[in-house]
Structure formats: structure tokens, C-alpha cells
Design an enzyme around this catalytic site. Sequence first.
Site, short mmCIF file in Angstrom:
data_model
loop_
_atom_site.label_atom_id
_atom_site.label_comp_id
_atom_site.label_asym_id
_atom_site.label_seq_id
_atom_site.Cartn_x
_atom_site.Cartn_y
_atom_site.Cartn_z
CB ILE A 95 52.54 36.18 26.91
CG1 ILE A 95 51.73 35.04 27.56
CG2 ILE A 95 53.18 35.71 25.62
CD1 ILE A 95 50.60 34.53 26.68
N GLY B 171 51.54 33.26 39.38
CA GLY B 171 52.25 32.46 38.40
C GLY B 171 52.66 33.26 37.19
CE LYS C 255 47.53 31.65 36.46
NZ LYS C 255 46.16 32.15 36.78
CG ASP D 132 41.25 39.49 39.75
OD1 ASP D 132 40.95 40.66 40.06
OD2 ASP D 132 42.37 39.15 39.36
CB VAL E 17 50.76 33.65 31.45
CG1 VAL E 17 49.93 33.11 30.29
CG2 VAL E 17 49.92 33.73 32.72
#
Length: 736
Positions: free
Chosen positions: A29, A35, A53, A147, A37
Site C-alpha cells: 500500500i 521501506g 512496514k 517528518d 508498507v
Amino acid sequence: MANEPSAESRSPGYAGVKVKGRYVIEREIGRGGMGSVWLARDEQLFQRRVVIKILLGQTEQAEWFLKKFIEEQAALAMIDHPGVVGVLDSGEMPDRKPFLVMQYVDGTTLRKEIPPGGLPFATAAAWIRQLGSALSAAHARGITHRDLKPENIMLQRVADGETLVKIIDFGIAVVKDAQAPDGARSGIIAGSFPYMAPEQFLGEPEQASDIFSLGVIAWEMLAGVTPKELSNPGGLLALANAGFKLKPRDLRADIPERAEKLILKALSAAPKERPARARDFGIELAEALEPKQERSGVTGVWKQGPEDSSLDSAQVAHVLFLDIVGASTYSIDGQRSAVSRLQTIARATTEFQRARAADQLISLATGDGFALVFLQRLEGAIACATQIAEVLKKETSFKVRMGVHTGPVFLLSDVTDSRSVAGAGISRAETVMSCGDADHILISDTAAEALRHFGRWRDRIHDVGLCQSKEGPIHVWSLHDGSIGNPATPSKFLTVRPEAATGTATTQAVSGGGRWTVNPIVAIAAAALITLGGIAVAHRFARKATLDPSTAPRAETKPAREIVYSLLVKKPDGSGVEDMKSERIFAPNSMIRFLFRSSQQGYLYLVNESPPQDGQVTWVFLYPSAAQGAASGQLGFGSMLAVPPGEDFLKLDEQMGTEKVHVIWADAPLEPLERIKKRVFESIQGAGLMTPEEARVTRELVERTSAGVETVRLETGTAIRGPGNVITKTIRLEHY
């Protein structure tokens, strides 16, 4: 029964892979620099959706990526706040790549919800308030997100139209006192324009950097766009001297002047000039955006206009509701004395004092007690309850029951201008409390879900089942550990009484509003044979079953062993799914699925006995099954199991007659069945066909362990109950 495909035969990527024996990955998704997910389902928790994840492979920054991946896990595990996505598990993929299992948020990102021209002020205020609270919870644990942006903020719609805000993706977060070198010292700049603060771009992030990001998000939520100056390094670094050419009110004239000033303060070039706490910034900005609220002279308190009954200023809080049992029978002096004593006990707890010192606690007087509203920490509410319960063990003059719920509330001033709070979160906590008896500490499903993530509480909360309240059935958990709390099933839950006239049983639920009964039925389940007693798996269907998977309420006198099941039935043409209630005859080619819920630890075995054909009976080891990826039938406390897993169904054969499914529930592995399981797994890859000798051994075991076992139809399923360490119930199925 079809076997699960091997890892080598699966489609590219991780789709279809099962990790840690429970998480089945469905589809990718999302993907980022660190990485990928994936959406997955947890087979040990009733196919609950989770997010996995997975760290990417070797890169030039592999060491830094791994360090940040580990820190993300630490960060999520440390934060106890409903506004921060929870981490559930971790491990390694078959290719040795580490992964995290996280809470799945069924919602959308803030990015998708910001329209051109900005959000309505009331909506923006509610979401900004929640964001500030969640961010402060992270900062209190020494964690800087780094972030924060609309893509990393999820919006989850809940009951009554409320929206919960959750911060996700702590992948580049800074955890205080981390040992490995961070990006600031490794030459890696982490963050996203235009949400990155100047000091963060220079490799020196701090908690004030997150407040800068929150300020940019608030600007965008109100104006529909971000400041142009922050879209590139040059404009960002020139911020201290050049400032902003266009301010929020230049882009949207009706933005309150005070709101603009607060946003510009959050976007100060110097970190020290920004608001000290994200929560304070969120509260003040929300207040500035709510024109119907008139500020009072007391800090943190405001008056609501007479026509303002909305929940625009809603935030998530944790409510501990305390009630003195039987207080209405006391004299006025007796009531006053008991409530005063309970208040003194509560004030003396460390959690009460900690929350009050941090201005994170509001108290509400009720008729027979009071409610404590913890504005930030769920653990604060739970720990306060246990500390009160510990003192109450020595109290002989009165008894108390408690309820805890996490839900939406809104702050306001009462008619005397004193600080107060109201909302659905408080009324639900009262409802949860009302389900209990003396010494019970009951917890709502929402609060229990959050507590499961913390080892300190996981083994102390126990699934009670459904309570029939004035609001309808609600799912409740009980907190007890042998020292505090009440382990008995609350009296308002379903109980069992015999009917003298018929010899059958009737289940009852008692609530304050009256009494209702559910007529029992003979427990019905099905598993049938296609060839030689084998069971085929039907293809998954689109419609999601709507059966409540919660543990069914139990009798007041608890038997030695108990397991609850339900049965879904799909018509032969594949249409329609229903929870089996009273039908005892199935049409050929009907399709079924068992749903089990354990209220204790144990080992589950399902054995299928076919109808006689030419004088022969075939026995099949139905569960555990290699074809279903289940090497062990072990279930933990509160575990949920679907047989078959996922959305597959078992398809009944056209062969007519009565067949049986033997449900065997034991407190430890049963050696005879373990030997049979091992043999059928190895010899025919889990098809389950037993030899005559194995069938004889199983039949004798069934006969020995069936005595005294009963089935009782409950609102959420059928309870199989009986004495001893092993119980067996044979379920008969007729199909013609």
C-alpha cells in the site's frame, strides 16, 4: 482441501507470505526511501487488519536506515496516546529484512482532506487541537518526529461523526539518548519541504522543529496552500531576514488575526521564539478559530456561547468514572462522608497529582461519585484506578465500581465559569462503569485496544464480553490481577438459568432498563465431505461478514473449560451470509465457516466424522491443518480463530445424512491427537484423512471427554462449557 502455496510459488513481492505464524500479507500500500508498507491480516486476532512496514534492502545508507528503523519501533512503543499509531509487533522476514507490525487506521490522510481555499475553521480547530496533543505526547517521551506533514497524518472517522487524528511514520524520528549516530552527524538530511524547519535543514533538528512543521500544516489547513518561501532551501534559510511576502490572511481574508499571529509565531526562524509546547499551540490556535467561544480571564478556560452545542473543539481524553455502590440507600451524611473519603483517596494517588501538576486533569462531580478526565495519558487513568483500588481494599464502610473509556470530549466553562468538560467520552465511561459490581474496574473496548500494546497491562485485562446497557450491547473488559479488581463476571451480563417446564436453558441479560431473554437452540455447526470425507475450500467472497467476534458473556458459575463459537453459512449459489441461529438442516453444497473465541488459554482440535456410507465412516482431522497454515491448535487468552481462515468457506458435499464435528478443547496438547496430526501432516500434506486405528483412538477420546459438557446459546455465539481439563462437544449436522 487445497494447500497454501509455497513462498516460491507466490506472486512477486511479499503478497501471500505469512510471518511469525500469524500475519498474512495481502498487498503493498506504500513505498518510501526506507521501506515498503503492506496491508496484512492477523490470523490470531480474528483476521484483524494490520500494517507491516518492511525495511528495504542494502543501500549506501543501510546502517543509518537500520538504526532509524529500530528507533521508529522504540518511538512508537514509548508513546501512549490515541493520536499516535501504535506498534504491535516486530520481527524478520524470511529474507532477513526487519519489519514492524503497526495498527491499521481505516481512514484517509490529511493531504486528501485539504480542499482549495482551506478547511472550515471548526474542522481545522478540532484537528489542530488533536495534533498538538499527540505531538506533545511524543515530545514528553523525548521523541522528535522530523517528518510531520499531511501525508503522515491519518483521519479516522468514528461513531457520531467524530474524527480522530493519528500521526504515523516515525521512520526518521529522533529518540532522545539514542546511542547510534544520527543523521545530523552522518551527513544525511532528513525531512520534507516545505515542512522542514531551518535548523532541521542544517542537520540540527529539535522538538521545536516539529512545532514549525505543525505551523506549516496549520497554514495549509486554513489557506489551502503552503508558504512559497518554504518550498526550497534558499527561501528557508532566508526566512530570518526576508519573512513571508504573503501571510495567511492575504490568502484567506476571514482567518482571525489572532490565529495568523499564532501561526507566524510557530514559523519563527529561531526555535526559541516558537511556542514552547505543541499542545499549547494547538489549544490556543483552536480557540482563535472558534468565534462562538468567548475567552474568560482564567488561563485555559473559555465560555461557550448559548447556541454553541457542537463538538468542534473535541479532543480525545481518558475518562475514569467512579461510583459508590448503593450510595442512594445511604443517608445524606453517609453519602457526603463516603464521597469525601473517596475524593481524599483519589487525590493522594501519584497519577492524580502528576496529571494535576501538568494541568492535564479535570474532575466532574456525579450523583454517587465523580469522574476524572485525563487529557493526555491513558496509562494515567488506568494507573490511577489501580492505585485507588489498592487503598480501597482496606476500606470497609463502602464499595466502589469503576469504568474507563477513551473517547471524544470538549472543554468548556460551566455556568460559574469554572473549567469543565463534557462529551460522549464521559457518558460512555459511565455506561461502562454501570455494567460492573462492587470492586470491578471495567474498561471499554476502545481503551482495552490501546492497553494491549503495553506489556505492563496486557495480561491484566480480561475480556468479559457484551453488557446490555441502555445504549445497547457494549463490549467490556475487566482489569484484575489477583490483587486488585473483581475477577467475577458482572451480574448484568448474560447468565444461565434452567427452565423447569422444559428442561432447556434460557439466557438472560439484566440491565437497568428491564429484562430480556434469548431462547436457546441446539448448537449447530457443519463440516462435510466431498470425497472420502474430505472438505473442499470455497473461494472467498466479496461481502464482509458482520458477526461480532467478541467473547460471548458467560455464566456466573464458571466451568473449568469454555470456548465460544459462531457459525457463518452461505447459500449454495454463493449469495447471502447469515449467522446460524436455529436452522438444523442444510441444503447440499452450502458453505460454512467457524468463528472461535477463547476466554482462556488452551489447545483446539476439530475432527470431522462423515455420515455412514456403505457401512463405512470416514474421520478427518479438520483443525489444526497444514492446508490452513496452522501447525498448532494453541489459542491464547482472548484469541480469535476462523476455520477456514480469511474469507474462505468450507463447502458441504452433496452426500446426504447426518455428520458430526467434534470440537475438542484442552488445557494442554493431547498426545494422541498430536501424533495423528503429525502423521497426517507428513503423509498427505495435511488432507487430514485418519487411519481406522487413529479413528478408533479419537472416538474413545471423544466418548471419555463428552460427559457433563453443555452448549448454551448466547447473544454473540454458542458457549461450549464443561468440567475437567479436556472437554468435547459433538455438533450434529443434517443435510439432505
